[in-house]
Design an enzyme around this catalytic site. Structure first.
Site, PDB file in Angstrom:
ATOM      1  N   ARG A 143       1.089  -1.209   0.083  1.00 39.23           N
ATOM      2  CA  ARG A 143       0.051  -0.033   0.116  1.00 39.23           C
ATOM      3  C   ARG A 143       0.672   0.966   0.231  1.00 39.23           C
ATOM      4  NH1 ARG A 143      -4.969  -0.943   1.488  1.00 39.23           N
ATOM      5  NH2 ARG A 143      -6.286  -3.083   0.821  1.00 39.23           N
ATOM      6  N   HIS A 172      -1.235  -4.479   5.504  1.00 38.79           N
ATOM      7  CA  HIS A 172      -0.708  -3.037   5.942  1.00 38.79           C
ATOM      8  C   HIS A 172       0.345  -4.176   7.230  1.00 38.79           C
ATOM      9  CE1 HIS A 172      -4.497  -0.809   4.938  1.00 38.79           C
ATOM     10  NE2 HIS A 172      -3.319  -0.338   4.207  1.00 38.79           N
ATOM     11  N   CYS A 266      -7.530  -1.253  13.335  1.00 42.18           N
ATOM     12  CA  CYS A 266      -7.242  -0.540  11.873  1.00 42.18           C
ATOM     13  C   CYS A 266      -8.961  -0.046  12.377  1.00 42.18           C
ATOM     14  CB  CYS A 266      -7.958  -1.471  10.446  1.00 42.18           C
ATOM     15  SG  CYS A 266      -7.247  -2.971  10.158  1.00 42.18           S
TER      16      CYS A 266
END
Ligand code: ARG
Length: 272
Positions: A143, A172, A266
């Site tokens: 990402r 991530h 998250c």
């Protein structure tokens, strides 16, 4: 000093976004399957429970209004990076999430943050940018761009340790590593390359290695206040490891949000 008294909590400020419009309509990571049904009400109640856990630990939770049509906006960790009151906005890799960058940056403007910076390079906020006290750990490979490191050092004045992510399930950094306190982290070794593992081993004095089955339920997507560690309740092995290291694990069920590849961390952006 026993193991359970050596860990000290400090109160935190978090930003969260209620998953009112949460669903899975596109797939930008291997966890997402638009053909699998999503129960938005269930996602909301799991999220509300997470918010209550933070409140019960004495942390302050602020919220940003969700935007219809931005189903992943619930993942507030991706919205920005905030260190010492300075805010670096996010710039998302995929068009589906790009409008979130401006929505989050505008929240910080209205909230009175004096330094809010538009990012020049792709960075997905605290999803990949993890502040560890003496340095910033910056994940790249899926990402965020590796080049985001220069922007981070320049704005925050902190050294950056770049870590390449090699397993697409751990796209991530916050799906593969969680900082527990200034000297301690838990991580999933297989998500990193040799150089990354070596960099982590020299930075942290204590490193907890998560097992496959705990990483696979996004157990590392956890939030520590220095003592309490909020993590997916399915990560039972990791909970045992955390307890043995003197932390207090608190399990939460985020199974509905996991359908988008997300967990409790998250959903949480720390406002430092
Ligand atoms: N569906 C989201 C995405 O793929 C999940 C983001 C999870 N956030 C995180 N901080 N890991 O972008």
């Amino acid at each position: 000093m026993t193991d359970s008294t050596r860990r000290a909590a400090t109160t935190r400020n978090y930003l969260m976004c209620r998953p009112d419009y949460f669903t899975v309509t596109y797939a930008i990571n291997p966890w997402m399957n638009p053909y699998e049904p999503v129960d938005t009400d269930r996602a909301i109640s799991q999220w509300e429970r997470l918010r209550q856990v933070f409140a019960s630990l004495g942390h302050t939770v602020r919220t940003i209004d969700p935007v219809e049509g931005l189903p992943d906006m619930v993942f507030a960790a991706n919205g920005a990076t905030v260190i010492n009151g300075k805010v670096l906005g996010a710039r998302f890799r995929y068009p589906e999430r790009q409008p979130e960058g401006a929505a989050y940056l505008s929240w910080f403007g209205h909230a009175g943050y004096p330094v809010t910076r538009e990012p020049a390079t792709v960075n997905e906020g605290e999803g990949d940018i993890v502040f560890a006290g003496r340095a910033i750990l910056a994940g790249y490979g899926f990402r965020s761009d590796k080049a985001a490191a220069a922007e981070l050092t320049e704005l925050f004045g902190v050294p950056v340790i770049s870590l390449r992510l090699v397993d697409p399930r751990y796209y991530h950094l916050d799906t593969a590593l969680t900082v527990l306190d200034a000297d301690t982290a838990a991580y999933y070794p297989a998500a990193f390359d040799d150089a990354g593992r070596a960099a982590l081993a020299s930075y942290f004095t204590e490193l907890i290695e998560a097992k496959d089955e705990d990483a696979e339920v996004l157990g590392l997507n956890a939030i520590s206040d220095g003592r309490h560690v909020v993590l997916p309740q399915q990560a039972t092995g990791l909970m045992v490891q955390l307890r043995a290291a003197g932390f207090e694990p608190i399990g939460v069920d985020m199974s509905e949000l996991r359908k988008a590849g997300g967990g409790p961390k998250c959903c949480t952006l720390e406002l430092r």
